[in-house]
Scaffold this active site. Structure first.
Site, PDB file in Angstrom:
ATOM      1  CG  ASP A 274       1.761   6.097  -0.169  1.00 59.13           C
ATOM      2  OD1 ASP A 274       0.590   6.093  -0.298  1.00 59.13           O
ATOM      3  OD2 ASP A 274       2.514   6.662  -0.801  1.00 59.13           O
TER       4      ASP A 274
HETATM    5  C1  NOJ Z   1      -0.179   7.087  -2.741  1.00 57.13           C
HETATM    6  C2  NOJ Z   1       0.521   8.394  -2.749  1.00 57.13           C
HETATM    7  O1  NOJ Z   1       1.871   7.900  -2.879  1.00 57.13           O
HETATM    8  C3  NOJ Z   1       0.531   9.103  -1.658  1.00 57.13           C
HETATM    9  O2  NOJ Z   1       1.220  10.307  -1.390  1.00 57.13           O
HETATM   10  C4  NOJ Z   1      -1.236   9.444  -1.144  1.00 57.13           C
HETATM   11  O3  NOJ Z   1      -1.350  10.290  -0.128  1.00 57.13           O
HETATM   12  C5  NOJ Z   1      -1.963   7.967  -1.138  1.00 57.13           C
HETATM   13  N1  NOJ Z   1      -1.855   7.386  -2.257  1.00 57.13           N
HETATM   14  C6  NOJ Z   1      -3.143   8.207  -0.753  1.00 57.13           C
HETATM   15  O4  NOJ Z   1      -3.895   8.504  -1.942  1.00 57.13           O
END
Ligand code: NOJ
Length: 748
Positions: free
Chosen positions: A284
């Site tokens: 993430d």
């Molecule tokens: C953080 C989020 O937790 C995740 O779900 C997302 O896909 C990513 N950022 C990218 O934006």
């Protein structure tokens, strides 16, 4: 390249079944030809170029800054760029100006639609309609890939049992079985049935346990045991892997002290080795770097090593791999074979998606696909099916011929941005049809709009303007709830009542004596108990997306009969968290004992029953999981099983008669729950094992025949294996998780 993936998987599955063989070597459905191309490419790559593929960066700011990195082969993927012209330019630099010409994998959070926005995933789960959810995901892929996006960070498969957690909006709610079915549907929809330029790689996330954040506070620690992981949190991921999901994202949380991005046990041992996943694992956003904040590693070099050793292929925005992996390999701390494995997983996806053959999109044509009429139609149908009718004293459906003047009020009546919900970056409010707009179009000159509250948080003491308008109206339509910003990532809440003066507004409207229909748009199940007496009917619409307005108008005026069911337990008060239907049986289940008010009446009472409940709120939620009313009535009768004892490899055939005994056509979500009465571990009170939507005309009946493989009763036990334990079970066929007649059977 066009590979008929389904055919390939079918042949593979047939061969494996015939041999009774092990799990397929590939979960993503690669072919020898794909592998040959990956190997050829890998053989040409320098270590630096390999590590470059493992780096994902976000677009934004001055494109020149990262164009250089793309040209230098230091970027494998970008996210957050949606302009097809700019994306083509980045691909041109990657393909024509980098040494090896490897195209970029372009990612985006396309969570519930791209331009055409569907209901939030929690709303989609309320449809209990995987086919419709798959159709929506396919549409999202058509729109997004037309602009050059070939990878979505969806579906989110996090089981969520705490509505304080804002990201409950992004998933399918509390239930493992429902979540798995919705996840599979989204994977199929995004990726398509064959690889072509409309295939968008799915990314199942967040691996794993993220939804169990302590206190519902986003990013917080989780403490899930291995058995909880295996029985509750992992099955949706395993199902989505089996459905062919190409990629997976590790989560932010640490579980029992180990942050997911450095968790070898879940990534390497379970995902890679047990499930054989050969797709791409991405972190993430900066979750590698956050292992330093967690106190799990002291610097970026250390956490980069932890992540590669756990089996993570791509670094989203920590710059940990690009900065330190080369040094780690040169020093011998990390083996180059680990880098090769990661790069293979990345290149495999690029080859399978056909990016080498089709790196560019037709930017001029991209616009024509967005908001196509059939996309809007599917979004409307999804919003219709996602709304759950929680209360109806007969007020709904409204008879358009009888209500002349319609008062529309409430902060969500005309909130085009907010009805799209969280993670709708690309949905445009100009294309969003609000309830107010839809009702005005349908009833020209008959709609009076007095918002009452400018937003959900506004506080007012008096509502004279709204009440005066209500007195002149034949019906009051109040659109309440919470704006998009109140749910989603990092948007947790500690109080789940309607915010601001919304409850007071509803009470003031009720006091006029006019019929009141409340519609709630929200990213979670709000605690609306105190509001129920102040309306004749209440529709829970979640955040319904682009076509929420027309969908709600159709429901309110009876063109469509509500069929949604709660994908999560609705609580009476936030203090009941966590409360979910599939909890284990306690040693002292609630027996209907005394509540606080009764105690006061019976002074001197000291023994309070000694069972599991709250003195002030009892033991039950406001609405159970799987609940939802209709404009018609469904009755279940003559439930039966085709046997009393089943073998562990057998199939249970359950049947019952479903009758539409009301006055109009309707669709019922039939649910089957099972309970394992005695196990080597205490078992859940009920577990959903099947659901289907059945449409019946008024007065019509049908005999439902449902097959449940006995293998579905298996669970991970004390000995660390998954199996069906012989013994006695119960089964219910019902319209929600709290009703139905128990049928008994045993497994030997
Ligand atoms: C953080 C989020 O937790 C995740 O779900 C997302 O896909 C990513 N950022 C990218 O934006």
């Amino acid at each position: 390249m066009k590979t008929n993936r389904n055919l390939f998987l079918a042949v593979l599955a047939a061969v494996l079944t015939a041999c009774g063989g092990p799990r397929p070597a590939s979960t993503v459905g690669t072919t020898p030809e794909v592998e040959r191309r990956v190997d050829q490419l890998l053989a040409k790559m320098t270590l630096a170029e390999k590590i470059g593929q493992m780096n994902q960066i976000s677009a934004g700011g001055d494109p020149a800054n990262y164009a250089e990195a793309v040209r230098g082969g230091q970027v494998g993927s970008i996210l957050n760029e949606v302009d097809p012209v700019r994306l083509n330019e980045f691909q041109r630099i990657a393909v024509e100006e980098s040494r090896l010409g490897i195209p970029l994998l372009v990612g985006r959070d396309v969570i519930h639609g791209f331009h055409t926005v569907f209901p939030i995933p929690l709303g989609l789960a309320a449809t209990f309609d995987p086919a419709l959810v798959e159709e929506g995901a396919r549409i999202a892929a058509l729109e997004a890939t037309a602009q050059g996006i070939r990878w979505t960070f969806s579906p989110m498969l996090d089981i969520a049992r705490d509505p304080r957690w804002g990201r409950m909006a992004e998933g399918s709610g509390e239930d493992t079985w429902l979540d798995a079915r919705m996840g599979e549907a989204m994977v199929r929809g995004y990726q398509g049935t064959q690889w072509d330029t409309t295939s968008m790689a799915a990314c199942i996330k967040h691996f794993v346990g993220y939804g169990a954040a302590e206190g519902g506070r986003d990013y917080n620690s989780t403490f899930l045991t291995e058995r909880q992981l295996r029985n509750i949190y992992l099955p949706p991921f395993e199902a989505a892997v089996k459905a062919g999901a190409l990629t997976l994202m590790t989560s932010f949380n640490d579980n029992d002290g180990v942050p997911s991005t450095g968790n070898r046990f879940v990534v390497k041992d379970i995902l890679r080795d047990e499930w054989g996943f050969d797709g791409l694992v991405v972190t993430d956003w900066n979750s590698m770097g956050e292992m330093i904040s967690h106190g799990f590693g002291s610097d970026r070099k250390e956490v980069a090593q932890q992540a590669i050793e756990a089996g993570v292929d791509m670094d989203m925005m920590t710059y940990g791999y690009i900065s330190h992996l080369e040094e780690l390999v040169r020093s011998g701390a990390v083996k180059e074979s680990a880098i090769n494995a990661a790069v293979r997983n990345i290149l495999r996806i690029k080859v399978m998606l056909g990016l080498f053959e089709h790196p560019y999109v037709d930017a001029a044509a991209a616009g024509a696909v967005q908001y196509a009429p059939e996309h809007l139609d599917a979004a409307r149908r999804s919003a219709e099916e996602s709304a759950v009718l929680l209360k109806n004293d007969g007020t709904l459906p409204l008879d358009a011929g009888r209500v002349r003047t319609i008062l529309v009020t409430g902060p969500m009546a005309d909130a085009p941005h907010d009805q799209l919900g969280t993670w709708a970056f690309d949905g445009q409010k100009e294309h969003t049809v609000t309830p107010l707009a839809a009702l005005r179009e349908r009833f020209p000159g008959r709609v009076v709009y007095v918002p009452g509250l400018v937003n959900s948080r506004q506080k007012r003491d008096r509502f004279d303007d709204v009440v005066a308008a209500a007195r002149q109206a034949d019906v009051i339509l109040a659109f309440l709830g919470e704006e998009a910003i109140l749910s989603g990532e990092a948007h947790s809440l500690a109080d789940l009542n309607l915010k601001g003066s919304q409850s007071e507004l509803l009470a003031a409207l009720k006091a006029t004596g006019k019929p009141v229909v409340a519609t709630v748009m929200a990213g979670r199940p709000l605690t609306i108990e105190r509001d129920l007496p102040n309306c004749g009917a209440l529709l829970y619409a979640f955040h319904p997306g682009t076509m929420g307005g027309p969908a709600l108008a159709n429901l309110i005026f009876g063109d469509v009969t509500p069929s949604g069911k709660t994908p999560v337990t609705f609580l009476r008060t936030v203090g009941q968290v966590p409360m979910y239907y599939s909890h284990n049986m306690t040693g002292r289940p609630y027996q209907g004992e005394m509540l606080l008010d009764d105690i006061e009446a019976e002074a001197g009472q000291t023994s309070l029953g000694n069972t599991s409940y709250y003195l002030d709120y009892g033991a039950y939620p406001l609405f159970p999981f799987g609940f939802g009313l209709s404009y018609t009535r469904f009755t279940y009768s003559d439930p039966a099983l085709d046997g009393t004892t089943y073998a562990r490899d057998g199939v249970i055939r359950a049947s019952c008669t479903l009758s539409n005994t009301g006055g109009c056509e309707g669709t019922e979500v039939v649910q089957v729950y099972v309970r394992d009465l005695v196990g080597s571990l205490t078992r859940p009170l009920k577990e959903l094992k099947h659901f289907e939507r059945v449409t019946l005309q008024a007065g019509e009946s049908c005999r439902l025949e449902i097959e449940i493989p006995v293998s579905e009763l298996a669970f991970w036990g004390l000995d660390g294996t998954k199996k069906v334990e012989p013994g006695d079970f119960q089964l219910w066929i019902s319209g929600d998780s709290a009703s139905g007649e128990a049928l008994s059977f045993s497994v030997r």
